[in-house]
Write a protein that holds these residues in place. Structure first.
Motif, mmCIF file in Angstrom:
data_model
loop_
_atom_site.group_PDB
_atom_site.id
_atom_site.type_symbol
_atom_site.label_atom_id
_atom_site.label_comp_id
_atom_site.label_asym_id
_atom_site.label_seq_id
_atom_site.Cartn_x
_atom_site.Cartn_y
_atom_site.Cartn_z
ATOM 1 N N CYS A 161 53.958 79.503 22.015
ATOM 2 C CA CYS A 161 52.457 79.503 21.634
ATOM 3 C C CYS A 161 51.843 78.814 22.679
ATOM 4 O O CYS A 161 50.751 78.998 22.867
ATOM 5 C CB CYS A 161 52.941 78.601 19.981
ATOM 6 S SG CYS A 161 53.153 80.357 19.118
ATOM 7 N N PRO B 52 49.683 82.017 24.307
ATOM 8 C CA PRO B 52 49.503 82.199 23.239
ATOM 9 C C PRO B 52 49.689 83.919 22.865
ATOM 10 O O PRO B 52 50.382 84.388 22.173
ATOM 11 C CB PRO B 52 47.987 81.657 22.976
ATOM 12 C CG PRO B 52 47.522 80.556 23.700
ATOM 13 C CD PRO B 52 48.636 80.523 24.437
ATOM 14 N N SER C 108 44.084 87.443 20.240
ATOM 15 C CA SER C 108 44.356 86.419 20.124
ATOM 16 C C SER C 108 44.361 86.418 21.904
ATOM 17 O O SER C 108 43.536 85.340 22.791
ATOM 18 C CB SER C 108 46.579 86.336 20.757
ATOM 19 O OG SER C 108 46.952 85.020 21.322
ATOM 20 N N ILE D 27 45.626 79.082 20.586
ATOM 21 C CA ILE D 27 46.860 78.044 20.215
ATOM 22 C C ILE D 27 47.455 78.152 18.848
ATOM 23 O O ILE D 27 48.769 78.693 18.414
ATOM 24 C CB ILE D 27 47.252 77.295 20.922
ATOM 25 C CG1 ILE D 27 47.367 76.772 22.648
ATOM 26 C CG2 ILE D 27 48.113 76.373 20.620
ATOM 27 C CD1 ILE D 27 47.381 75.219 23.244
ATOM 28 N N ALA E 70 47.401 82.002 17.039
ATOM 29 C CA ALA E 70 49.673 81.676 17.663
ATOM 30 C C ALA E 70 50.349 82.077 16.661
ATOM 31 O O ALA E 70 51.227 82.138 16.404
ATOM 32 C CB ALA E 70 50.167 82.180 19.392
#
Length: 66
Positions: free
Chosen positions: A6, A10, A26, A38, A41
């Motif tokens: 992540c 991500p 994302s 981030i 994620a």
């Protein structure tokens, strides 16, 4: 491993959860703003683990019921 991913990449972490729509979002968040990518994620990964845990519990309850 996914939580480490992540922070590094991500979209790759979201892709490992198997959610294509979340993967696209994302990518967009990561391209424009790294920190929201981030955070997103991490949220998707956390939801993936809780859904998997929930499926195991339901499976165990059904196995003991019959």
């Amino acid at each position: 491993m996914r939580y480490f991913l992540c922070f590094i990449c991500p979209p790759a972490a979201v892709l490992t959860t198997g959610r294509i729509g979340s993967f696209i979002l994302s990518i967009i968040l990561t391209i424009f703003f790294w920190i929201p990518g981030i955070i997103y994620a991490i949220l998707v990964t956390s939801d993936f683990y809780s859904a998997r845990r929930n499926r195991r519990v339901v499976r165990a309850i059904r196995a003991n019921r019959y």
